[in-house]
Design a protein around this motif. Sequence first.
Motif, PDB file in Angstrom:
ATOM      1  N   SER A  59       8.856  -2.879  -8.319  1.00  7.50           N
ATOM      2  CA  SER A  59       9.482  -1.599  -7.973  1.00  7.50           C
ATOM      3  C   SER A  59      10.485  -1.153  -9.028  1.00  7.50           C
ATOM      4  CB  SER A  59      10.169  -1.700  -6.613  1.00  7.50           C
ATOM      5  OG  SER A  59      11.150  -2.729  -6.629  1.00  7.50           O
ATOM      6  N   ARG A 200      -3.487   5.248  -7.649  1.00  7.91           N
ATOM      7  CA  ARG A 200      -2.250   5.821  -7.118  1.00  7.91           C
ATOM      8  C   ARG A 200      -1.580   6.654  -8.204  1.00  7.91           C
ATOM      9  NH1 ARG A 200       2.225   1.755  -4.844  1.00  7.91           N
ATOM     10  NH2 ARG A 200       2.114   1.037  -7.005  1.00  7.91           N
ATOM     11  N   GLU A 204       2.731   9.127  -5.703  1.00  6.87           N
ATOM     12  CA  GLU A 204       1.865   9.365  -4.547  1.00  6.87           C
ATOM     13  C   GLU A 204       1.475   8.033  -3.894  1.00  6.87           C
ATOM     14  OE1 GLU A 204      -1.331  12.127  -5.265  1.00  6.87           O
ATOM     15  OE2 GLU A 204      -0.148  13.311  -6.686  1.00  6.87           O
ATOM     16  N   VAL A 205       0.348   8.009  -3.186  1.00  6.01           N
ATOM     17  CA  VAL A 205      -0.146   6.806  -2.521  1.00  6.01           C
ATOM     18  C   VAL A 205      -1.535   6.489  -3.061  1.00  6.01           C
ATOM     19  CG1 VAL A 205       1.184   7.210  -0.411  1.00  6.01           C
ATOM     20  CG2 VAL A 205      -1.124   8.170  -0.617  1.00  6.01           C
ATOM     21  N   PHE A 206      -2.024   5.267  -2.759  1.00  4.79           N
ATOM     22  CA  PHE A 206      -3.357   4.885  -3.222  1.00  4.79           C
ATOM     23  C   PHE A 206      -4.427   5.721  -2.527  1.00  4.79           C
ATOM     24  CE2 PHE A 206      -1.417   0.923  -4.807  1.00  4.79           C
ATOM     25  CZ  PHE A 206      -2.040   0.880  -6.054  1.00  4.79           C
ATOM     26  N   GLN A 207      -5.392   6.183  -3.331  1.00  4.43           N
ATOM     27  CA  GLN A 207      -6.496   7.001  -2.842  1.00  4.43           C
ATOM     28  C   GLN A 207      -7.815   6.385  -3.303  1.00  4.43           C
ATOM     29  OE1 GLN A 207      -5.391  10.366  -5.122  1.00  4.43           O
ATOM     30  NE2 GLN A 207      -3.386  10.555  -4.129  1.00  4.43           N
TER      31      GLN A 207
END
Length: 266
Positions: A59, A200, A204-207
């Motif tokens: 992170s 990702r 954003e988020v994983f797609q």
Amino acid sequence: MAREVSSISRVGTSEPFELQVARGQVAYHESVYKFGNNAVVGNSTETIWQQGGLYSYLSAASVLKVSSSSANDTSAGTGARTVELFGLDSDYNEINEVVTLNGQTAVNSTQSYLRINRMIVRSAGSGGSNAGIIYAGTGTVTAGVPANIYATINGDGTNQTLMALWTVPAGYTAYLMQYDVSNGTTSNTPAVCKMTLVARPFGEVFQSKDVKSLTTGMHIENTLVVPVKFAEKTDIEVRAVSSSASVTFDISAAFEIIYIKNGDTL
């Protein structure tokens, strides 16, 4: 000093574009081939990397502790002596360094990593490879194993990480050229292995970008006529899951990418 042989494309004929990129003859273009293995994938989704489980990303940029589960992986040992780390810094710029091992005692990296994309054994003793599992991670190190693991090299003679994941460096756009998956199992119980290419984008988020369902012993090689585009700082990885709680799969995955420096940074 040997002189590099000139490309045939320089004398009026043609040669494959991908070969020219690999030879460093196309300015601002780089290539990467990422491949991984996860030998025990059950009915919980896992990333294709040797440590197993769903990969957890750093992170914040951190100094990595590099260690081994074996005391023989040290500067004068019979196992691995030095490893090279490849990753990205806090600004997503590419960095790398060579670390001299000290067995189960952790050695700190000199640079801070936000992403670790690969780790390679560069030198070894009489064993020719690492004697134990080599780790790069953070937190308390116990018997050579860090609390938080971000890269591993198993003691199986591969001498490098097997991680089907990669992050696009800052200032570049990546283009996925090819994507390969294969699996196997020793079980006679019918089951399906679902493999998913995910990405990702930054912030954003994983797609899901591709999904394949395989029965045992299958191999799929997918060459993309139109490459898939990924923006800078995008995390890319391959994941898998078994349809059965009683069937585990041994899964390998690989992808080929050409990444090009963005026009506004030239």
